[in-house]
Scaffold this motif. Structure first.
Motif, PDB file in Angstrom:
ATOM      1  N   TRP A   1       0.816  -1.212   0.000  1.00  0.00           N
ATOM      2  CA  TRP A   1       0.000   0.000   0.000  1.00  0.00           C
ATOM      3  C   TRP A   1       0.852   1.265   0.000  1.00  0.00           C
ATOM      4  O   TRP A   1       0.497   2.248  -0.655  1.00  0.00           O
ATOM      5  CB  TRP A   1      -0.986  -0.013   1.168  1.00  0.00           C
ATOM      6  N   GLU A   2       1.964   1.239   0.710  1.00  0.00           N
ATOM      7  CA  GLU A   2       2.841   2.409   0.676  1.00  0.00           C
ATOM      8  C   GLU A   2       3.436   2.578  -0.711  1.00  0.00           C
ATOM      9  O   GLU A   2       3.640   3.703  -1.173  1.00  0.00           O
ATOM     10  CB  GLU A   2       3.907   2.316   1.754  1.00  0.00           C
TER      11      GLU A   2
ATOM     12  N   ASN B   1       1.902   1.858  -3.482  1.00  0.00           N
ATOM     13  CA  ASN B   1       0.836   2.492  -4.270  1.00  0.00           C
ATOM     14  C   ASN B   1       0.793   3.995  -4.019  1.00  0.00           C
ATOM     15  O   ASN B   1       0.668   4.792  -4.958  1.00  0.00           O
ATOM     16  CB  ASN B   1      -0.528   1.882  -3.926  1.00  0.00           C
ATOM     17  N   LEU B   2       0.886   4.389  -2.742  1.00  0.00           N
ATOM     18  CA  LEU B   2       0.898   5.818  -2.420  1.00  0.00           C
ATOM     19  C   LEU B   2       2.117   6.503  -3.020  1.00  0.00           C
ATOM     20  O   LEU B   2       2.030   7.636  -3.502  1.00  0.00           O
ATOM     21  CB  LEU B   2       0.868   6.022  -0.904  1.00  0.00           C
ATOM     22  N   GLU B   3       3.253   5.817  -2.985  1.00  0.00           N
ATOM     23  CA  GLU B   3       4.477   6.381  -3.558  1.00  0.00           C
ATOM     24  C   GLU B   3       4.288   6.654  -5.048  1.00  0.00           C
ATOM     25  O   GLU B   3       4.685   7.708  -5.556  1.00  0.00           O
ATOM     26  CB  GLU B   3       5.632   5.406  -3.344  1.00  0.00           C
TER      27      GLU B   3
ATOM     28  N   ARG C   1      10.140   8.235   2.161  1.00  0.00           N
ATOM     29  CA  ARG C   1       9.496   6.961   2.488  1.00  0.00           C
ATOM     30  C   ARG C   1      10.535   5.913   2.847  1.00  0.00           C
ATOM     31  O   ARG C   1      10.322   5.050   3.677  1.00  0.00           O
ATOM     32  CB  ARG C   1       8.649   6.460   1.311  1.00  0.00           C
TER      33      ARG C   1
ATOM     34  N   TRP D   1       4.471   7.129   6.900  1.00  0.00           N
ATOM     35  CA  TRP D   1       4.471   7.815   5.611  1.00  0.00           C
ATOM     36  C   TRP D   1       3.089   7.757   4.985  1.00  0.00           C
ATOM     37  O   TRP D   1       2.589   8.749   4.476  1.00  0.00           O
ATOM     38  CB  TRP D   1       5.513   7.137   4.712  1.00  0.00           C
ATOM     39  N   ARG D   2       2.438   6.605   5.061  1.00  0.00           N
ATOM     40  CA  ARG D   2       1.132   6.408   4.424  1.00  0.00           C
ATOM     41  C   ARG D   2       0.044   7.280   5.051  1.00  0.00           C
ATOM     42  O   ARG D   2      -0.956   7.573   4.412  1.00  0.00           O
ATOM     43  CB  ARG D   2       0.730   4.933   4.468  1.00  0.00           C
ATOM     44  N   ASP D   3       0.218   7.674   6.320  1.00  0.00           N
ATOM     45  CA  ASP D   3      -0.781   8.465   7.030  1.00  0.00           C
ATOM     46  C   ASP D   3      -0.445   9.950   7.063  1.00  0.00           C
ATOM     47  O   ASP D   3      -1.239  10.744   7.577  1.00  0.00           O
ATOM     48  CB  ASP D   3      -0.915   7.965   8.480  1.00  0.00           C
TER      49      ASP D   3
ATOM     50  N   ARG E   1       5.627  14.257   5.882  1.00  0.00           N
ATOM     51  CA  ARG E   1       6.566  13.240   5.398  1.00  0.00           C
ATOM     52  C   ARG E   1       8.006  13.736   5.405  1.00  0.00           C
ATOM     53  O   ARG E   1       8.938  12.946   5.507  1.00  0.00           O
ATOM     54  CB  ARG E   1       6.186  12.808   3.981  1.00  0.00           C
TER      55      ARG E   1
END
Length: 178
Positions: free
Chosen positions: A29-30, A32-34, A55, A91-93, A99
């Motif tokens: 998931w991180e 994907n966010l990246e 990240r 990082w994801r939140d 960040r």
């Protein structure tokens, strides 16, 4: 599934055709966010690069954390080559600003970063180490965490305390209540 009954058959059939995610869920998931950040043209390219490197605990974020932290709070390692800038608020939140905020980080060795990132350890505002009740204590000991005595790693800035509060509430693993 046999104990549940025939109602579960459609789910079992669907599960057979679903491929599992090979990567660890958090990393998936991180990642994907990246990719979303990398493709966001509303953010200047130099900022996108800095955010993506953050990240991984590198670059500008690590430089900013290093202005506050000089060593791993648990192991005492000071050599920057062996330290990762670990996010307190994941990082994801975090927003893009969070960040890169140095107060959102601690310098940790890779094994301690893993424990912190996955919620097996955390810190009180006064510096007291918190060990999650679900953590495997023998493994923590092997990674250099003293599990038998009260450990205090020193104070934190007010900004770090705010991010550590998020970590305690949203990341630190708690025992399952029944």
């Amino acid at each position: 599934m046999g104990l549940i009954g025939q109602e579960v058959e459609p789910l079992a059939f669907a599960a057979k055709s679903t491929k599992p995610i090979v990567a660890d869920d958090l990393d998936f998931w991180e990642g994907n966010l990246e990719r979303e950040v990398a493709n966001d043209t509303s953010v200047p390219e130099t900022d996108r690069t800095a955010i993506i490197r953050a990240r991984k605990g590198q670059g500008l974020f690590k430089d900013r954390v290093s202005q506050i932290e000089s060593r791993c709070r648990i192991t005492g390692v000071q050599n920057q080559v062996h330290l990762i800038a670990s996010h307190c608020k994941p990082w994801r939140d975090s927003s893009n600003e969070e960040r890169l905020n140095g107060e959102n980080g601690l310098l940790l060795t890779p094994s301690i970063d893993h424990l912190f990132d996955r919620g097996f350890i955390g810190f009180e505002d006064n510096g007291r180490l918190i060990i999650s009740p679900v953590a495997h204590r023998p493994s923590l000991e092997r990674m250099g965490v003293n599990v038998n005595d009260a450990v205090n790693v020193g104070g934190f800035t007010s900004g770090q305390k705010a991010f550590l509060e998020f970590h305690r509430n949203a990341v630190l693993l708690q025992a399952v209540r029944r």
